[in-house]
Design a protein around this motif. Structure first.
Motif, mmCIF file in Angstrom:
data_model
loop_
_atom_site.group_PDB
_atom_site.id
_atom_site.type_symbol
_atom_site.label_atom_id
_atom_site.label_comp_id
_atom_site.label_asym_id
_atom_site.label_seq_id
_atom_site.Cartn_x
_atom_site.Cartn_y
_atom_site.Cartn_z
ATOM 1 N N LEU A 16 0.779 -1.387 -0.093
ATOM 2 C CA LEU A 16 -0.016 0.036 0.028
ATOM 3 C C LEU A 16 1.000 1.081 -0.212
ATOM 4 N N PHE A 17 2.077 1.256 0.709
ATOM 5 C CA PHE A 17 2.800 2.454 0.722
ATOM 6 C C PHE A 17 3.583 2.641 -0.452
ATOM 7 N N LYS A 66 2.892 5.947 -2.883
ATOM 8 C CA LYS A 66 3.694 6.807 -3.468
ATOM 9 C C LYS A 66 3.905 7.057 -4.910
ATOM 10 N N LYS A 67 3.439 5.969 -5.586
ATOM 11 C CA LYS A 67 3.357 5.784 -7.027
ATOM 12 C C LYS A 67 2.368 6.597 -7.727
ATOM 13 N N ASP A 81 -5.426 6.557 -1.582
ATOM 14 C CA ASP A 81 -4.131 5.354 -1.469
ATOM 15 C C ASP A 81 -3.620 5.858 -0.068
ATOM 16 N N TRP A 82 -3.158 6.958 0.193
ATOM 17 C CA TRP A 82 -2.529 7.352 1.367
ATOM 18 C C TRP A 82 -3.183 6.903 2.730
ATOM 19 N N GLN A 83 -4.504 7.230 2.616
ATOM 20 C CA GLN A 83 -5.389 6.839 3.875
ATOM 21 C C GLN A 83 -5.542 5.518 4.159
ATOM 22 N N LYS A 84 -5.577 4.568 2.939
ATOM 23 C CA LYS A 84 -5.585 3.200 3.283
ATOM 24 C C LYS A 84 -4.195 2.596 3.471
#
Length: 194
Positions: free
Chosen positions: A77-78, A82-83, A89-92
């Motif tokens: 997920l990181f 980042k991509k 996505d950052w919250q996930k």
């Protein structure tokens, strides 16, 4: 070794495999033929498929397979966040990170709560060794600004200078017991000076 098969040069690998004289590998001994095939194949793969050697850290004893899977999920997920650089996505990732931190803390707490010397001494001391890490070395001793190789020699010289002749003989300072069952006739005579 971690192989990145998706980034491999498969055309080159096929060409190299086609150019190998396979008929020379066929011997009467199956084991030697297998070893030759394996060595040739791995050499071609090392040349055509990107790879890197990964050193594995010693696993912490409280890491379980489900916990490792959660850590891998967090890492995926990181990299995705980042991509893509998307807030969702950052919250996930943050939710997964917080979950992993909680799981790690509780697993570590449970592990140490169940750890005792009496129930499993080997497990206890191996954990202590793991937590302690490497033993620190004894630093070198310096005499007159120069490093001495053998610490034992330096300490021996120092203590022999300090204690060799500076103390009176031990016999004259020993108190003699004059009462009780352990007082012998010889002790009493020595006390009287006879």
């Amino acid at each position: 070794t971690v192989w990145r098969y998706g980034a491999g040069d498969w055309e080159k690998a096929n060409e190299r495999l086609a150019s190998v004289p396979w008929s020379t590998l066929i011997n009467s001994d199956v084991n030697s033929s297998w070893v030759c095939f394996k060595n040739i194949f791995l050499d071609i793969m090392e040349e055509c498929v990107p790879h890197k050697r990964v050193l594995m850290k010693k696993n912490l004893p409280w890491l379980t397979k489900p916990l490792v899977r959660q850590i891998q999920k967090r890492n995926r997920l990181f990299h995705a966040a980042k991509k893509k650089k998307d807030d969702r996505d950052w919250q996930k990732f943050r939710r997964a990170r917080n979950k992993v931190v909680k799981l790690l803390r509780s697993a570590k707490h449970r592990y140490f709560a169940n750890l005792s010397v009496q129930s499993n001494p080997k497990r206890f001391w191996s954990t202590m060794k793991l937590m302690k890490g490497n033993k620190p070395t004894i630093p070198p001793l310096f005499v007159n600004g120069q490093e001495r190789c053998k610490n034992s020699e330096v300490l021996n010289e120092f203590f022999s200078k300090c204690f060799n002749r500076s103390l009176p003989p031990l016999d004259s300072q020993l108190p003699f017991e004059t009462t009780g069952p352990s007082a012998t006739a010889a002790t009493r005579q020595k006390r009287r000076g006879t």
